[in-house]
Design an enzyme around this catalytic site. Structure first.
Site, PDB file in Angstrom:
ATOM      1  N   GLY A  64      -9.690 -18.573 -32.338  1.00 33.12           N
ATOM      2  CA  GLY A  64      -9.114 -19.508 -31.384  1.00 33.12           C
ATOM      3  C   GLY A  64      -7.619 -19.375 -31.213  1.00 33.12           C
ATOM      4  CB  THR A  65      -4.819 -18.876 -33.609  1.00 33.98           C
ATOM      5  OG1 THR A  65      -4.993 -20.111 -34.324  1.00 33.98           O
ATOM      6  CG2 THR A  65      -3.338 -18.561 -33.526  1.00 33.98           C
ATOM      7  CD  GLN A  82     -12.566 -29.127 -33.411  1.00 35.21           C
ATOM      8  OE1 GLN A  82     -13.735 -29.487 -33.468  1.00 35.21           O
ATOM      9  NE2 GLN A  82     -11.947 -28.614 -34.459  1.00 35.21           N
ATOM     10  CB  SER A  96     -12.579 -20.654 -32.690  1.00 31.24           C
ATOM     11  OG  SER A  96     -12.384 -20.057 -33.955  1.00 31.24           O
ATOM     12  CB  ALA A  97     -17.199 -17.407 -34.077  1.00 32.88           C
ATOM     13  CG  HIS A  98     -14.029 -20.847 -37.852  1.00 33.39           C
ATOM     14  ND1 HIS A  98     -13.541 -21.915 -38.578  1.00 33.39           N
ATOM     15  CD2 HIS A  98     -13.026 -20.456 -37.044  1.00 33.39           C
ATOM     16  CE1 HIS A  98     -12.291 -22.154 -38.236  1.00 33.39           C
ATOM     17  NE2 HIS A  98     -11.956 -21.288 -37.305  1.00 33.39           N
ATOM     18  CB  THR A 128     -11.689  -0.966 -33.805  1.00 36.63           C
ATOM     19  OG1 THR A 128     -11.051   0.300 -33.604  1.00 36.63           O
ATOM     20  CG2 THR A 128     -13.182  -0.761 -34.000  1.00 36.63           C
ATOM     21  CB  CYS A 182      -3.552 -24.883 -38.017  1.00 37.11           C
ATOM     22  SG  CYS A 182      -4.885 -23.766 -37.576  1.00 37.11           S
TER      23      CYS A 182
END
Length: 396
Positions: A69-70, A180, A200-202, A238, A327
């Site tokens: 996300g960042t 979120q 963001s995946a997590h 990559t 964060c």
């Protein structure tokens, strides 16, 4: 361990872990390589792009893979303004007072580079309004960047109304931080009117280190990382094929379960509100209107008590919660979000955030509330003794 910090990160889903492990073991080729292993990796990458695009109801070529996300927020914001800065279209950019640090600090950096920043205000529920954006627009505005769901307070922002109104300004790029909200409430970039949208995946059962930036077809964006030109030239480096494949699987599951989970999440949130309201020392933040609050988190304050003390006390009961964005969790200063909502500095140091999933139960919410009650009572005794001591000293 009762983990109630899902806004910071979610446990990885078993199905996702299986996909990641399989790809790492069997398809370890570089997707840019021309041999068979490289072509296999490229096919997995293409399929993940198609699957994520299907989940967001957009085109595969509108999906850019990032490290999270960042990076997605940084690429969206800096890439958008730097793409048009040379064309002298303007240097005015807009965001809100309650954005995540990965957005807020981007704007701070751009301000140092000569861009004029407007931070639109929020009300006591943490929400901004369409009128706030309308009033902030100037002739040379080139970017508006706003979050869909506030990560600390849980306020759902009127992004769709803002996006619809901004369509009359084709020279203004609209970026939405949906990190979120995806998987909890509907997130379709086109419906929201977003030109750029970050994921963001997590945050939805996927792995850390993988993210997405949706970029509307035809939108100019300047790359922030130079190199081999991967990701349509927008993000060189990559690609992490295994994590991306896992992210696609996690998003598919989250979207499929979203409607069913929504009812359960609001039920859990309602139970928490009832239980916390029974603890006199605590004060729930945000709005009483459930429709404008995210289903998966609840924020409250313990006036007179530093938030980190409560967190460590709950940890003794095997419970994990947080104060704010992970964060910013190491920063013991008053919450910037709570200050923007009108809280004083003392109160803004007492905020606590509970975030959960549909896999949690009502019994677990009750257990948390019972432990919280014990912690509050234990911490309240020294506060009462201190207040009595001060009162006696004044009498003397």
């Amino acid at each position: 361990m009762l983990y109630l910090d899902y806004c910071a990160t979610t446990p990885i889903l078993d199905e996702v872990l299986e996909v990641i492990t399989h790809v790492m073991k069997n398809h370890y080729g570089n997707p840019s390589s021309l041999h068979r292993l490289g072509m296999e990796a490229e096919m997995i990458l293409k399929q993940a792009r198609k699957d994520i695009a299907a989940s967001l109801e957009c085109k595969p070529k509108e999906i850019i893979f990032t490290s999270g996300g960042t990076e997605s927020n940084n690429l969206a914001i800096k890439g958008a303004v730097h793409a048009v800065a040379g064309a002298k279209r303007g240097k005015h950019i807009i965001t809100s007072q309650v954005e995540h640090p990965s957005v807020y600090e981007c704007f701070a950096q751009l301000a140092e580079q000569g861009f004029r920043v407007t931070h639109i205000p929020v009300d006591r529920s943490g929400g901004f309004q369409l009128a706030d954006v309308q009033n902030a627009i100037e002739d040379d505005t080139i970017l508006v960047s706003l979050m869909h769901v506030n990560n600390e307070m849980g306020r759902i922002q009127p992004i769709e109304a803002i996006g619809k109104w901004l369509r009359q300004y084709p020279k203004i790029t609209f970026h939405v931080d949906a990190i979120q909200s995806v998987g909890k409430i509907p997130v379709i970039p086109q419906q929201l009117g977003a030109d750029l949208l970050s994921l963001s995946a997590h945050k939805f059962g996927g792995p850390k280190g993988a993210g997405v930036l949706y970029r509307r077809t035809g939108l100019e964006l300047k790359p922030e990382i130079a190199g081999g030109g991967q990701e349509f030239g927008m993000r060189s480096g990559t690609e992490n094929v295994a994590l991306i494949a896992g992210m696609a699987k996690a998003l598919e599951i989250a979207i499929k379960q979203q409607e069913q989970d929504l009812e359960k999440l609001y039920m859990l949130r309602k139970r928490l509100i009832t239980k916390i309201n029974e603890i006199n020392q605590l004060k729930i933040s945000g709005s009483e209107n459930m429709k404008i609050m995210a289903p998966h988190l609840l924020h409250f304050c313990f006036p007179g008590m530093k938030a980190e003390i409560v967190i460590h006390a709950l940890e003794q009961h095997g419970i994990c919660i947080s104060t704010r964005s992970a964060c910013a969790s190491g920063n013991l200063k008053a919450s910037r979000i709570l200050l923007a909502m009108g809280m004083n500095s003392e109160m803004a140091q007492t905020g606590l955030r509970v975030s959960f999933s549909a896999k949690h139960s009502l019994d677990e919410m009750d257990y948390f509330a019972a432990c919280l009650q014990q912690v509050v009572q234990a911490l309240q005794l020294p506060m009462i003794a201190l207040a009595a001591s001060k009162q006696n000293n004044r009498r003397r």
